[in-house]
Design a protein around this motif. Structure first.
Motif, PDB file in Angstrom:
ATOM      1  N   MET A 260       0.849  -1.096   0.074  1.00 16.06           N
ATOM      2  CA  MET A 260      -0.037  -0.094  -0.022  1.00 16.06           C
ATOM      3  C   MET A 260       0.864   0.974   0.048  1.00 16.06           C
ATOM      4  SD  MET A 260      -2.758  -1.712   2.790  1.00 16.06           S
ATOM      5  CE  MET A 260      -1.497  -2.599   3.440  1.00 16.06           C
ATOM      6  N   PHE A 261       0.602   2.144  -0.949  1.00 17.55           N
ATOM      7  CA  PHE A 261       1.208   3.537  -1.096  1.00 17.55           C
ATOM      8  C   PHE A 261       0.212   4.368  -0.589  1.00 17.55           C
ATOM      9  CE2 PHE A 261       3.592   0.909  -4.179  1.00 17.55           C
ATOM     10  CZ  PHE A 261       4.865   0.944  -3.662  1.00 17.55           C
ATOM     11  N   PHE A 262       0.625   5.044   0.441  1.00 21.96           N
ATOM     12  CA  PHE A 262      -0.500   6.104   1.086  1.00 21.96           C
ATOM     13  C   PHE A 262       0.184   7.603   0.721  1.00 21.96           C
ATOM     14  CE2 PHE A 262      -1.714   2.748   3.303  1.00 21.96           C
ATOM     15  CZ  PHE A 262      -3.016   3.039   3.709  1.00 21.96           C
ATOM     16  N   PHE A 263      -0.326   8.363  -0.413  1.00 28.28           N
ATOM     17  CA  PHE A 263       0.143   9.893  -0.535  1.00 28.28           C
ATOM     18  C   PHE A 263      -0.704  10.835   0.257  1.00 28.28           C
ATOM     19  CE2 PHE A 263       1.047   6.900  -4.238  1.00 28.28           C
ATOM     20  CZ  PHE A 263       2.160   7.392  -4.726  1.00 28.28           C
ATOM     21  N   ASP A 264       0.121  11.205   1.085  1.00 29.53           N
ATOM     22  CA  ASP A 264      -0.394  12.221   1.902  1.00 29.53           C
ATOM     23  C   ASP A 264      -0.933  13.563   1.166  1.00 29.53           C
ATOM     24  OD1 ASP A 264      -1.209  13.721   4.237  1.00 29.53           O
ATOM     25  OD2 ASP A 264       0.615  13.628   5.188  1.00 29.53           O
ATOM     26  N   SER A 265      -2.105  13.971   1.470  1.00 27.24           N
ATOM     27  CA  SER A 265      -2.510  15.159   0.837  1.00 27.24           C
ATOM     28  C   SER A 265      -1.908  16.588   1.310  1.00 27.24           C
ATOM     29  CB  SER A 265      -3.966  15.371   1.150  1.00 27.24           C
ATOM     30  OG  SER A 265      -4.219  15.205   2.365  1.00 27.24           O
TER      31      SER A 265
ATOM     32  N   HIS B 272      -4.053  13.942   8.674  1.00 26.22           N
ATOM     33  CA  HIS B 272      -4.220  13.443   9.931  1.00 26.22           C
ATOM     34  C   HIS B 272      -4.900  12.066   9.748  1.00 26.22           C
ATOM     35  CE1 HIS B 272      -8.140  15.315  10.330  1.00 26.22           C
ATOM     36  NE2 HIS B 272      -8.636  14.462  11.040  1.00 26.22           N
ATOM     37  N   ARG B 273      -5.965  12.227   8.866  1.00 23.11           N
ATOM     38  CA  ARG B 273      -6.909  11.002   8.754  1.00 23.11           C
ATOM     39  C   ARG B 273      -6.178  10.075   7.947  1.00 23.11           C
ATOM     40  NH1 ARG B 273     -10.561   7.734  10.611  1.00 23.11           N
ATOM     41  NH2 ARG B 273     -11.999   6.708   9.417  1.00 23.11           N
ATOM     42  N   ILE B 274      -5.292  10.572   6.617  1.00 23.38           N
ATOM     43  CA  ILE B 274      -4.776   9.583   5.845  1.00 23.38           C
ATOM     44  C   ILE B 274      -3.619   8.874   6.506  1.00 23.38           C
ATOM     45  CG2 ILE B 274      -3.231   9.508   3.858  1.00 23.38           C
ATOM     46  CD1 ILE B 274      -4.677  11.761   2.687  1.00 23.38           C
ATOM     47  N   GLN B 275      -2.763   9.639   7.572  1.00 25.85           N
ATOM     48  CA  GLN B 275      -1.911   9.155   8.204  1.00 25.85           C
ATOM     49  C   GLN B 275      -2.423   8.021   9.316  1.00 25.85           C
ATOM     50  OE1 GLN B 275       1.001  11.691   9.984  1.00 25.85           O
ATOM     51  NE2 GLN B 275       1.175  13.055   8.177  1.00 25.85           N
ATOM     52  N   ALA B 276      -3.720   8.102  10.037  1.00 29.95           N
ATOM     53  CA  ALA B 276      -4.235   7.335  10.693  1.00 29.95           C
ATOM     54  C   ALA B 276      -4.512   5.889   9.890  1.00 29.95           C
ATOM     55  CB  ALA B 276      -5.543   8.041  11.471  1.00 29.95           C
ATOM     56  N   ILE B 277      -4.960   6.157   8.915  1.00 29.53           N
ATOM     57  CA  ILE B 277      -5.303   4.991   7.897  1.00 29.53           C
ATOM     58  C   ILE B 277      -4.052   4.180   7.495  1.00 29.53           C
ATOM     59  CG2 ILE B 277      -6.508   4.053   5.897  1.00 29.53           C
ATOM     60  CD1 ILE B 277      -8.255   6.612   5.931  1.00 29.53           C
ATOM     61  N   TRP B 278      -3.043   4.981   7.330  1.00 30.20           N
ATOM     62  CA  TRP B 278      -1.599   4.345   7.107  1.00 30.20           C
ATOM     63  C   TRP B 278      -1.332   3.600   8.256  1.00 30.20           C
ATOM     64  CZ3 TRP B 278       2.766   6.426   9.299  1.00 30.20           C
ATOM     65  CH2 TRP B 278       4.190   5.549   8.795  1.00 30.20           C
ATOM     66  N   GLU B 279      -1.243   4.021   9.471  1.00 27.11           N
ATOM     67  CA  GLU B 279      -0.940   3.530  10.569  1.00 27.11           C
ATOM     68  C   GLU B 279      -1.794   2.068  10.960  1.00 27.11           C
ATOM     69  OE1 GLU B 279      -1.683   6.678  13.464  1.00 27.11           O
ATOM     70  OE2 GLU B 279       0.551   7.368  13.325  1.00 27.11           O
ATOM     71  N   SER B 280      -3.001   2.157  10.632  1.00 27.63           N
ATOM     72  CA  SER B 280      -3.710   0.885  10.528  1.00 27.63           C
ATOM     73  C   SER B 280      -3.314  -0.100   9.621  1.00 27.63           C
ATOM     74  CB  SER B 280      -5.168   1.469  10.519  1.00 27.63           C
ATOM     75  OG  SER B 280      -5.755   2.317  11.432  1.00 27.63           O
TER      76      SER B 280
ATOM     77  N   PRO C 232       7.234  16.672   8.344  1.00 27.45           N
ATOM     78  CA  PRO C 232       8.455  16.480   9.241  1.00 27.45           C
ATOM     79  C   PRO C 232       8.369  15.699  10.278  1.00 27.45           C
ATOM     80  CG  PRO C 232       7.607  18.820   9.596  1.00 27.45           C
ATOM     81  CD  PRO C 232       6.796  18.246   8.521  1.00 27.45           C
ATOM     82  N   ASP C 233       7.266  15.484  10.908  1.00 28.60           N
ATOM     83  CA  ASP C 233       7.428  14.432  11.864  1.00 28.60           C
ATOM     84  C   ASP C 233       7.666  13.143  11.736  1.00 28.60           C
ATOM     85  OD1 ASP C 233       6.934  16.569  13.683  1.00 28.60           O
ATOM     86  OD2 ASP C 233       4.685  16.612  13.917  1.00 28.60           O
ATOM     87  N   ARG C 234       7.156  12.704  10.388  1.00 28.44           N
ATOM     88  CA  ARG C 234       7.440  11.616  10.088  1.00 28.44           C
ATOM     89  C   ARG C 234       8.928  11.168   9.201  1.00 28.44           C
ATOM     90  NH1 ARG C 234       3.338   8.227  12.200  1.00 28.44           N
ATOM     91  NH2 ARG C 234       1.298   9.480  11.924  1.00 28.44           N
ATOM     92  N   LYS C 235       9.526  12.432   9.085  1.00 26.91           N
ATOM     93  CA  LYS C 235      10.755  12.194   8.469  1.00 26.91           C
ATOM     94  C   LYS C 235      11.862  10.870   8.449  1.00 26.91           C
ATOM     95  CE  LYS C 235      14.934  15.082   7.498  1.00 26.91           C
ATOM     96  NZ  LYS C 235      15.693  16.432   7.882  1.00 26.91           N
ATOM     97  N   ASP C 236      11.856  10.687   9.668  1.00 29.02           N
ATOM     98  CA  ASP C 236      12.905   9.432   9.993  1.00 29.02           C
ATOM     99  C   ASP C 236      12.204   8.234  10.192  1.00 29.02           C
ATOM    100  OD1 ASP C 236      15.075  11.369  10.037  1.00 29.02           O
ATOM    101  OD2 ASP C 236      14.620  11.853  12.010  1.00 29.02           O
ATOM    102  N   GLN C 237      11.064   7.912   9.829  1.00 29.20           N
ATOM    103  CA  GLN C 237      10.246   6.823   9.964  1.00 29.20           C
ATOM    104  C   GLN C 237      10.678   5.924   8.556  1.00 29.20           C
ATOM    105  OE1 GLN C 237       6.383   8.518  11.918  1.00 29.20           O
ATOM    106  NE2 GLN C 237       6.318   6.472  11.731  1.00 29.20           N
ATOM    107  N   ASP C 238      10.954   4.686   8.717  1.00 27.81           N
ATOM    108  CA  ASP C 238      11.540   3.660   7.682  1.00 27.81           C
ATOM    109  C   ASP C 238      10.664   3.647   6.478  1.00 27.81           C
ATOM    110  OD1 ASP C 238      13.558   2.122   6.864  1.00 27.81           O
ATOM    111  OD2 ASP C 238      12.132   0.441   7.042  1.00 27.81           O
ATOM    112  N   ASN C 239       9.405   3.380   6.785  1.00 27.72           N
ATOM    113  CA  ASN C 239       8.508   3.421   5.736  1.00 27.72           C
ATOM    114  C   ASN C 239       7.833   4.619   5.175  1.00 27.72           C
ATOM    115  OD1 ASN C 239       8.802   0.561   5.908  1.00 27.72           O
ATOM    116  ND2 ASN C 239       6.722  -0.025   5.680  1.00 27.72           N
ATOM    117  N   VAL C 240       8.605   5.579   5.157  1.00 26.74           N
ATOM    118  CA  VAL C 240       8.293   6.917   4.912  1.00 26.74           C
ATOM    119  C   VAL C 240       8.977   7.584   3.837  1.00 26.74           C
ATOM    120  CG1 VAL C 240       7.777   9.290   5.759  1.00 26.74           C
ATOM    121  CG2 VAL C 240       7.095   7.451   6.975  1.00 26.74           C
TER     122      VAL C 240
END
Length: 355
Positions: free
Chosen positions: A251-256, A262-270, A285-293
């Motif tokens: 799954m590739f979640f393209f953030d708007s 916040h909703r797209i990222q919540a679904i991605w986390e799920s 930037p809060d997601r910058k260092d996460q591996d699947n980002v």
């Protein structure tokens, strides 16, 4: 030496920059809009050209006085929309050889304010309409178009920018982000090579500002990697399509990159709770260092989200299909094309992907 998708992706930023430095290519469309003041601008396109229009549409809708409607040639031909006399119709075909675009041009012969936008004004479309304009892509011989998508997207946005007298600075920032996405995606593919090279079923998710790039990702992965790939709005994804998920799904979640993030990222986390193959493409930037980002930088207006993220969709498709040699088509597809062709007889397949 044979050109590749990667070659054209690397050329895209410079081609787009030339669009920012010269208004001449956009001038005929801009002039017609100023003269006619169309209530609606109809964008008529297929495939990657359609997706490029979806990428550009949020910016156009935000800053243009005209409504911007997007349709496929099939819809125009068989379910004729209510096009007013003063509306502007842009029929778009990069190759200038698409049979459905030509059929639309033929059907609109008695109308004024019809323009064909193409990558080659000397192609077959010149015999089917009075006004043919190039949008600046130049040569692109690989059928899985990349440079043409980015250039068309920026061209349409530039028309809106000139008409609205918007500053160009944000375009240059978006182009910087585009270049950054090219560089970071190359490393991303290497880090996640095992997972990406074993994709089986793919979902590409987004929202309005990221729908265009998500749609293009689904199209490119499907036509090059040859695995089922689907686009859904992120929220619609969790109203049924998600029920089939297993750890094997990609799954590739393209953030708007707007208030829907916040909703797209919540679904991605799920999704990450089910599959290690859930990825987020974002400017957060809060997601910058996460591996699947895949982190895009510098941050730019959400209206440029799809444009800035296009290289990710393109490079994942190009790199993975290249190492897997997956673009080769089933022998029976030749019969399919002979029975129902999408291109005129002057089309040349430079890809060497037909059995």
């Amino acid at each position: 030496m044979k050109r590749t998708m990667q070659d054209y992706i690397q050329e895209s930023a410079d081609t787009c920059r030339r669009l920012l430095e010269d208004d001449a290519l956009c001038a005929p469309v801009v002039d017609l809009c100023r003269q006619k003041k169309p209530e609606t601008i109809w964008l008529v396109a297929s495939g990657s050209s359609y997706n490029a229009c979806v990428c550009a549409q949020p910016y156009m809708e935000r800053w243009m006085d005209s409504k911007v409607e997007l349709m496929t040639p099939f819809t125009v031909l068989y379910y004729t929309p209510a096009i007013r006399e003063d509306d502007l119709v842009l029929v778009i075909t990069q190759s200038g050889l698409s049979t459905n675009a030509i059929a639309v041009l033929d059907s609109l012969q008695d109308r004024e304010n019809v323009i064909c936008l193409t990558g080659n004004r000397e192609s077959d479309v010149k015999d089917h309409t009075a006004c043919v304009l190039e949008y600046g892509v130049g040569e692109e011989l690989v059928g899985y178009v990349t440079k043409g998508v980015s250039t068309l997207c920026l061209y349409l946005m530039r028309v809106a920018q000139i008409l609205a007298d918007r500053p160009l600075e944000e375009f240059y920032t978006a182009l910087e982000t585009f270049r950054h996405t090219v560089t970071t995606t190359e490393g991303f593919v290497k880090r996640h090579f095992r997972a990406l090279s074993s994709m089986q079923t793919v979902y590409c998710l987004g929202a309005k500002n990221s729908a265009g790039v998500a749609m293009e990702a689904a199209l490119k992965i499907g036509e090059t990697v040859h695995v089922p790939a689907f686009f859904y709005e992120a929220e619609e994804f969790i109203h049924g399509p998600n029920l089939q998920l297993t750890p094997n799904y990609t799954m590739f979640f393209f953030d708007s990159n707007d208030r829907a993030s916040h909703r797209i990222q919540a679904i991605w986390e799920s999704a990450c709770l089910i599959s290690d193959r859930a990825y987020l493409i974002t400017m957060d930037p809060d997601r910058k260092d996460q591996d699947n980002v895949l982190f895009m930088d510098p941050a730019v207006s959400p209206l440029f989200t799809s444009f800035a993220a296009l290289p990710f969709a393109q490079l994942v498709s190009a790199e993975i299909s290249g190492v897997l040699h997956s673009t080769m088509q089933h022998p029976l597809l030749k019969q399919f094309k002979e029975h129902t062709s999408a291109k005129t007889e002057n089309f040349v397949n430079y890809d060497g992907d037909e059995a």
